[in-house]
Scaffold this motif. Structure first.
Motif, mmCIF file in Angstrom:
data_model
loop_
_atom_site.group_PDB
_atom_site.id
_atom_site.type_symbol
_atom_site.label_atom_id
_atom_site.label_comp_id
_atom_site.label_asym_id
_atom_site.label_seq_id
_atom_site.Cartn_x
_atom_site.Cartn_y
_atom_site.Cartn_z
ATOM 1 N N ALA A 156 58.913 52.960 -52.634
ATOM 2 C CA ALA A 156 59.545 54.285 -52.638
ATOM 3 C C ALA A 156 59.249 55.067 -51.352
ATOM 4 O O ALA A 156 59.924 56.058 -51.075
ATOM 5 N N PHE A 157 58.270 54.622 -50.584
ATOM 6 C CA PHE A 157 57.940 55.308 -49.341
ATOM 7 C C PHE A 157 58.746 54.789 -48.159
ATOM 8 O O PHE A 157 58.559 55.235 -47.023
ATOM 9 N N ALA A 158 59.658 53.855 -48.370
ATOM 10 C CA ALA A 158 60.497 53.346 -47.285
ATOM 11 C C ALA A 158 61.260 54.499 -46.638
ATOM 12 O O ALA A 158 61.876 55.311 -47.331
ATOM 13 N N ASP A 159 61.211 54.580 -45.323
ATOM 14 C CA ASP A 159 61.851 55.704 -44.614
ATOM 15 C C ASP A 159 62.464 55.252 -43.290
ATOM 16 O O ASP A 159 62.361 55.939 -42.283
ATOM 17 N N ASN A 160 63.063 54.076 -43.307
ATOM 18 C CA ASN A 160 63.817 53.592 -42.149
ATOM 19 C C ASN A 160 62.942 53.370 -40.922
ATOM 20 O O ASN A 160 63.368 53.623 -39.792
#
Length: 279
Positions: A156-160
């Motif tokens: 959920a912490f994926a941020d490109n």
């Protein structure tokens, strides 16, 4: 002229500068890669000297952050570079002065709930952790303090390609080390970040804090093949006269920053060790 107008003018100029940098970075990377190919030994000597200067900046720091301790430990263990042995003295000082569950990453048998540390100030009252750092604590303790949803929370912490993405790798490696989640699932999760992290570095001309951190986590995943010499040269060029590196919009503003220094040193040391056949 109103106060809003110059600010708008500055924003337009910054936007134009950013777009120009992004459009020209592929060509500049190619030129820097070629410069390295013409004289690799010369560039490796420059990397070596840069590490000397960066470590010299860190040594007088009375207190260092957990990120300094953790990255220094990883770098010392992985590269064998004795310059990072400053870890031991700094870690002992940290353990005496701050009660921090993250110290388990340095001392595997550390327990912040041990009564022996009851009189030591807790890290959350000294310099509170950010949400992503609290998630790293959960990953570090996942085998002893189970976190059934830890992989979903990491994803959920994926941020490109920014700090959330790099910390998916950091947290995933912690889970591999302590067995806090199924290893195959963790490896698949980390593998998904690799092309994202690589692309993020390919399209930016700003070799700053997150740029160095991306290099570091790719190296920790043994993807040395993805680390372009041009990236390393750009890190070298950002070294300040005092031997450290600064981070945009991170305190102390305009001055060398501990986190930026250690992630840059880790990236440089990994590159040097790999190029010299020690990794």
């Amino acid at each position: 002229m109103t106060m809003a107008q110059p600010r708008l003018h500055e924003r337009v100029l910054r936007s134009a500068e950013f777009r120009f940098e992004r459009a020209t970075v592929p060509l500049r990377n190619e030129r820097l890669d070629a410069a390295y190919a013409r004289a690799p030994d010369l560039w490796l000597e420059r990397v070596d000297r840069a590490i000397d200067r960066g470590v010299a900046w860190l040594l007088p720091q009375a207190d260092v952050s957990m990120s300094v301790l953790f990255c220094a430990k990883r770098t010392l263990e992985r590269t064998g570079d004795s310059r990072f042995a400053f870890l031991h003295e700094k870690a002992e000082h940290y353990r005496r002065t701050i009660r921090d569950p993250a110290l388990r990453l340095i001392y595997p048998d550390y327990d912040d709930e041990d009564p022996a540390y009851a009189g030591v100030p807790h890290v959350q009252g000294v310099r509170p952790y950010y949400p992503v750092e609290l998630l790293m604590l959960d990953a570090a303790w996942a085998d002893k303090r189970p976190q059934p949803d830890i992989l979903d929370r990491l994803r959920a912490f994926a941020d490109n390609g920014f700090y959330g993405t790099t910390h998916i790798v950091v947290g995933g490696l912690m889970l591999i080390w302590n067995g806090g989640a199924p290893a195959e699932e963790v490896r698949e999760m980390m593998a998904e970040t690799v092309p994202v992290i690589r692309r993020a570095n390919e399209i930016t001309a700003r070799a700053e804090d997150i740029f160095a951190e991306r290099c570091m986590v790719l190296q920790w995943l043994e993807r040395h093949d993805l680390i372009r010499p041009s990236w390393i040269i750009r890190l070298l060029r950002n070294q300040l006269p005092d031997g450290g590196w600064k981070a945009r919009n991170m305190p102390p503003l305009g001055q060398s920053n501990q986190h930026t220094v250690i992630v840059t040193l880790a990236a440089l040391a990994e590159f040097l060790a790999h190029q010299r056949g020690r990794l």
